[in-house]
Design an enzyme around this catalytic site. Structure first.
Site, short mmCIF file in Angstrom:
data_model
loop_
_atom_site.label_atom_id
_atom_site.label_comp_id
_atom_site.label_asym_id
_atom_site.label_seq_id
_atom_site.Cartn_x
_atom_site.Cartn_y
_atom_site.Cartn_z
N SER A 7 0.84 -1.20 0.00
CA SER A 7 0.00 0.00 0.00
C SER A 7 0.87 1.24 0.00
O SER A 7 1.63 1.49 0.94
CB SER A 7 -0.90 0.02 1.24
OG SER A 7 -1.41 1.33 1.41
N HIS A 32 -1.05 -1.22 -4.35
CA HIS A 32 -2.32 -0.93 -3.70
C HIS A 32 -2.44 0.59 -3.48
O HIS A 32 -1.61 1.20 -2.82
CB HIS A 32 -2.40 -1.67 -2.36
CG HIS A 32 -3.72 -1.60 -1.67
ND1 HIS A 32 -4.79 -2.40 -2.02
CD2 HIS A 32 -4.16 -0.82 -0.66
CE1 HIS A 32 -5.82 -2.12 -1.23
NE2 HIS A 32 -5.47 -1.16 -0.40
N ASP A 34 -4.70 3.58 -2.05
CA ASP A 34 -5.79 3.87 -1.10
C ASP A 34 -6.36 5.26 -1.33
O ASP A 34 -5.70 6.26 -1.05
CB ASP A 34 -5.26 3.76 0.33
CG ASP A 34 -5.07 2.32 0.77
OD1 ASP A 34 -6.04 1.54 0.66
OD2 ASP A 34 -3.96 1.99 1.22
N MET A 36 -9.14 7.97 -0.26
CA MET A 36 -10.03 8.31 0.87
C MET A 36 -10.62 9.70 0.67
O MET A 36 -9.89 10.62 0.28
CB MET A 36 -9.25 8.30 2.17
CG MET A 36 -8.53 7.00 2.45
SD MET A 36 -7.62 7.12 4.01
CE MET A 36 -6.72 5.58 3.98
N HIS A 65 -8.21 0.90 -4.23
CA HIS A 65 -9.15 0.68 -3.12
C HIS A 65 -9.85 2.00 -2.81
O HIS A 65 -9.26 2.90 -2.22
CB HIS A 65 -8.34 0.17 -1.92
CG HIS A 65 -9.14 -0.05 -0.67
ND1 HIS A 65 -8.55 -0.25 0.56
CD2 HIS A 65 -10.49 -0.14 -0.45
CE1 HIS A 65 -9.49 -0.43 1.47
NE2 HIS A 65 -10.68 -0.36 0.89
N MET A 67 -12.12 4.12 -0.75
CA MET A 67 -12.82 4.30 0.53
C MET A 67 -13.58 5.62 0.42
O MET A 67 -13.21 6.63 1.02
CB MET A 67 -11.80 4.30 1.68
CG MET A 67 -11.23 2.92 1.96
SD MET A 67 -9.69 2.96 2.89
CE MET A 67 -8.53 3.18 1.55
N MET A 136 -11.22 -6.28 5.18
CA MET A 136 -10.44 -5.31 5.98
C MET A 136 -10.15 -5.92 7.35
O MET A 136 -11.06 -6.39 8.03
CB MET A 136 -11.22 -4.01 6.19
CG MET A 136 -11.40 -3.10 4.98
SD MET A 136 -9.90 -2.41 4.24
CE MET A 136 -9.04 -1.69 5.61
N ASP A 174 -6.35 -6.61 4.07
CA ASP A 174 -5.77 -5.27 4.14
C ASP A 174 -5.89 -4.73 5.57
O ASP A 174 -6.99 -4.56 6.08
CB ASP A 174 -6.55 -4.36 3.17
CG ASP A 174 -6.01 -2.94 3.10
OD1 ASP A 174 -4.97 -2.65 3.71
OD2 ASP A 174 -6.65 -2.13 2.41
N GLY A 175 -4.74 -4.48 6.18
CA GLY A 175 -4.71 -3.84 7.50
C GLY A 175 -3.88 -4.61 8.51
O GLY A 175 -4.23 -5.73 8.88
N GLY A 196 1.23 -2.08 4.06
CA GLY A 196 1.70 -0.71 3.92
C GLY A 196 2.92 -0.45 4.76
O GLY A 196 4.06 -0.48 4.29
C1 DX5 Z 1 -6.32 1.46 5.49
C2 DX5 Z 1 -5.87 1.16 4.08
C3 DX5 Z 1 -4.74 0.22 4.05
C4 DX5 Z 1 -3.49 0.69 4.75
C5 DX5 Z 1 -2.76 -0.52 5.25
O1 DX5 Z 1 -7.50 2.16 5.46
O2 DX5 Z 1 -6.92 0.62 3.32
O3 DX5 Z 1 -4.44 -0.20 2.72
O4 DX5 Z 1 -2.64 1.44 3.93
O5 DX5 Z 1 -1.67 -0.11 5.99
P1 DX5 Z 1 -0.96 -1.08 7.02
O6 DX5 Z 1 -0.45 -2.25 6.23
O7 DX5 Z 1 0.12 -0.24 7.59
O8 DX5 Z 1 -2.00 -1.50 8.03
ZN ZN Z 2 -6.41 -0.34 1.34
#
Ligand code: DX5
Ligand code: ZN
Length: 215
Positions: A7, A32, A34, A36, A65, A67, A136, A174-175, A196
């Site tokens: 990520s 990946h 993200d 938001m 992804h 969000m 998630m 993811d997470g 990430g």
């Molecule tokens: C969170 C994101 C993830 C995030 C994961 O809302 O969707 O993709 O970047 O980060 P890590 O791997 O650090 O939990």
């Molecule tokens: Zn994500």
């Protein structure tokens, strides 16, 4: 072997092309991205222009992804920007089937995501239209949170249903994924690991990518 989709939320946004090259050269399968909107999740990250720029900087697979509250409004722009897979949340209030069909019609891969409190059954009606389901394992919005183990039984339920229906849908997590918990997640049936902070905050980023790929 599970795919790795680092990520870029934990990358250096002022050096994104460089960071993406580091992970893809080291063997990362996907990238990946993200997105938001500060509304669906309590944070704002990046949007369409960054995907457009990434598309010029890499031939890697852009795993986007979303969000965001209104995927129906913004999906066409992300497709045009160069996303290879467009993934949004099942919890949104829009015509999910219509959006998935729109992504497919554009020749892109589809994904639907469930948050930690959403049961896996929520995506069952859409499975025939899906290339991927994202489970998630943290509340979406921020990198660097701790893995929630309640995601493991959800992966198992999804895997069983996908197998029962004879579909090709992959499962992504993811997470909070790191080298310690990844084996259990893969064992449960996960096909794609998003990571990430455990990739980009590692002292040696290429070594971290290779360690994930060696699992
Ligand atoms: C969170 C994101 C993830 C995030 C994961 O809302 O969707 O993709 O970047 O980060 P890590 O791997 O650090 O939990
Ligand atoms: Zn994500």
């Amino acid at each position: 072997m599970a795919k790795l989709s680092p990520s870029i939320l934990s990358a250096d946004f002022a050096n994104l092309a460089r960071d993406v090259k580091v992970i893809t050269d080291a063997g990362a399968d996907w990238i990946h991205v993200d997105v938001m909107d500060g509304h669906f999740v309590p944070n704002i990250s990046i949007g369409v222009p960054v995907v457009t720029s990434l598309r010029k900087a890499t031939e890697g697979f852009l795993d986007v992804h979303l969000m965001i509250t209104d995927p129906d409004k913004y999906v066409p722009a992300f497709i045009k920007a160069g996303a290879d897979l467009v993934n949004f949340h099942v919890e949104v209030d829009c015509d999910i089937e219509a959006v998935l069909k729109e992504i497919k019609a554009a020749g892109k891969k589809t994904g639907l995501t469930i948050k930690p409190n959403t049961p896996p059954e929520a995506v069952f009606p859409y499975l025939p239209l899906l290339d991927m389901v994202l489970v998630m394992s943290v509340e979406p919005g921020f990198g660097g949170q701790s893995f929630m183990p309640n995601s493991i039984p959800k992966i198992k339920v999804l895997k069983e249903k996908i197998t029962e229906l004879g579909l090709n849908c992959e499962i992504e997590i993811d997470g909070g994924i790191n080298l310690k918990n990844a084996p259990e997640v893969i064992e449960a049936g996960c096909d794609i690991l998003v990571a990430g902070s455990s990739v980009f905050n590692a002292p040696d980023v290429p070594a971290a990518v290779k360690a994930f790929k060696a699992l």
